[in-house]
Motif scaffolding. Structure first.
Motif, PDB file in Angstrom:
ATOM      1  N   MET A 117       1.735   7.960  11.748  1.00  0.00           N
ATOM      2  CA  MET A 117       2.006   8.373  10.378  1.00  0.00           C
ATOM      3  C   MET A 117       0.673   8.428   9.521  1.00  0.00           C
ATOM      4  O   MET A 117      -0.091   7.695   9.483  1.00  0.00           O
ATOM      5  N   PRO A 118       0.430   9.467   8.676  1.00  0.00           N
ATOM      6  CA  PRO A 118      -0.619   9.631   7.762  1.00  0.00           C
ATOM      7  C   PRO A 118      -0.628   8.291   6.833  1.00  0.00           C
ATOM      8  O   PRO A 118      -0.015   7.855   6.378  1.00  0.00           O
ATOM      9  N   LEU A 119      -2.026   8.198   6.654  1.00  0.00           N
ATOM     10  CA  LEU A 119      -2.157   6.863   5.746  1.00  0.00           C
ATOM     11  C   LEU A 119      -1.457   6.983   4.268  1.00  0.00           C
ATOM     12  O   LEU A 119      -1.043   6.050   3.926  1.00  0.00           O
ATOM     13  N   ALA A 120      -1.501   8.122   3.762  1.00  0.00           N
ATOM     14  CA  ALA A 120      -0.863   8.343   2.444  1.00  0.00           C
ATOM     15  C   ALA A 120       0.877   8.045   2.764  1.00  0.00           C
ATOM     16  O   ALA A 120       1.337   7.193   1.707  1.00  0.00           O
ATOM     17  N   GLU A 121       1.238   8.441   3.837  1.00  0.00           N
ATOM     18  CA  GLU A 121       2.642   8.221   3.696  1.00  0.00           C
ATOM     19  C   GLU A 121       2.964   6.838   3.907  1.00  0.00           C
ATOM     20  O   GLU A 121       3.844   6.193   3.590  1.00  0.00           O
ATOM     21  N   THR A 122       2.225   6.200   5.056  1.00  0.00           N
ATOM     22  CA  THR A 122       2.256   4.736   4.978  1.00  0.00           C
ATOM     23  C   THR A 122       2.288   3.901   3.916  1.00  0.00           C
ATOM     24  O   THR A 122       2.937   3.054   3.562  1.00  0.00           O
ATOM     25  N   PHE A 123       1.062   4.332   2.987  1.00  0.00           N
ATOM     26  CA  PHE A 123       1.091   3.659   1.680  1.00  0.00           C
ATOM     27  C   PHE A 123       2.328   3.904   0.794  1.00  0.00           C
ATOM     28  O   PHE A 123       2.629   2.903   0.467  1.00  0.00           O
ATOM     29  N   ARG A 124       2.856   4.904   0.763  1.00  0.00           N
ATOM     30  CA  ARG A 124       4.127   5.256   0.090  1.00  0.00           C
ATOM     31  C   ARG A 124       5.213   4.504   0.407  1.00  0.00           C
ATOM     32  O   ARG A 124       5.908   3.774  -0.143  1.00  0.00           O
ATOM     33  N   GLU A 125       5.477   4.346   1.768  1.00  0.00           N
ATOM     34  CA  GLU A 125       6.417   3.605   2.612  1.00  0.00           C
ATOM     35  C   GLU A 125       6.229   2.039   2.170  1.00  0.00           C
ATOM     36  O   GLU A 125       7.054   1.418   1.730  1.00  0.00           O
ATOM     37  N   ASN A 126       5.144   1.428   2.266  1.00  0.00           N
ATOM     38  CA  ASN A 126       4.824   0.123   2.035  1.00  0.00           C
ATOM     39  C   ASN A 126       5.202  -0.263   0.674  1.00  0.00           C
ATOM     40  O   ASN A 126       5.435  -1.250   0.452  1.00  0.00           O
ATOM     41  N   LEU A 127       4.693   0.687  -0.101  1.00  0.00           N
ATOM     42  CA  LEU A 127       4.795   0.471  -1.785  1.00  0.00           C
ATOM     43  C   LEU A 127       6.237   0.276  -2.171  1.00  0.00           C
ATOM     44  O   LEU A 127       6.598  -0.647  -2.932  1.00  0.00           O
ATOM     45  N   ARG A 128       6.949   1.230  -1.429  1.00  0.00           N
ATOM     46  CA  ARG A 128       8.471   1.400  -1.597  1.00  0.00           C
ATOM     47  C   ARG A 128       9.049  -0.002  -1.473  1.00  0.00           C
ATOM     48  O   ARG A 128       9.897  -0.468  -2.089  1.00  0.00           O
ATOM     49  N   SER A 129       8.805  -0.390  -0.105  1.00  0.00           N
ATOM     50  CA  SER A 129       9.162  -1.669   0.447  1.00  0.00           C
ATOM     51  C   SER A 129       9.068  -2.882  -0.422  1.00  0.00           C
ATOM     52  O   SER A 129       9.665  -3.811  -0.689  1.00  0.00           O
TER      53      SER A 129
END
Length: 70
Positions: free
Chosen positions: A1-13
Motif C-alpha cells: 500500500m502506498p505510504l500516503a494511503e497507509t497514513f490516511r487509513e491509520n489517521l482515520r483509525s
C-alpha cells in the motif's frame, strides 16, 4: 500500500479510536477542517510537520501513523 494511503487509513483509525470528529482533529492540530477532509480524501498530501501535528492530536506516535502493521 502506498505510504500516503497507509497514513490516511491509520489517521482515520486513530481518530475513530479517540471518538474524535474531523473538526475536533482540525482544532487540536491547528488547521482548518477542510484541510483534514482533503487529506483524508487523498486530495492533499500533508507536510511532515503537519503529519506530526495530526499524529499528536490523534494521540498516535508518528512512526505508527506510517506503519502498515497497525
Amino acid at each position: 500500500m502506498p505510504l500516503a494511503e497507509t497514513f490516511r487509513e491509520n489517521l482515520r483509525s486513530a481518530i475513530a479510536r479517540q471518538n474524535m470528529t474531523q473538526r475536533e482533529l482540525a482544532e487540536k492540530s491547528g488547521v482548518h477542517h477542510v484541510t483534514i477532509c482533503n487529506i483524508l480524501a487523498g486530495k492533499l498530501e500533508p507536510s511532515l510537520t503537519l503529519c506530526e501535528s495530526l499524529a499528536k492530536a490523534a494521540k498516535i506516535k508518528l512512526p505508527e501513523i506510517f506503519s502498515e502493521n497497525r
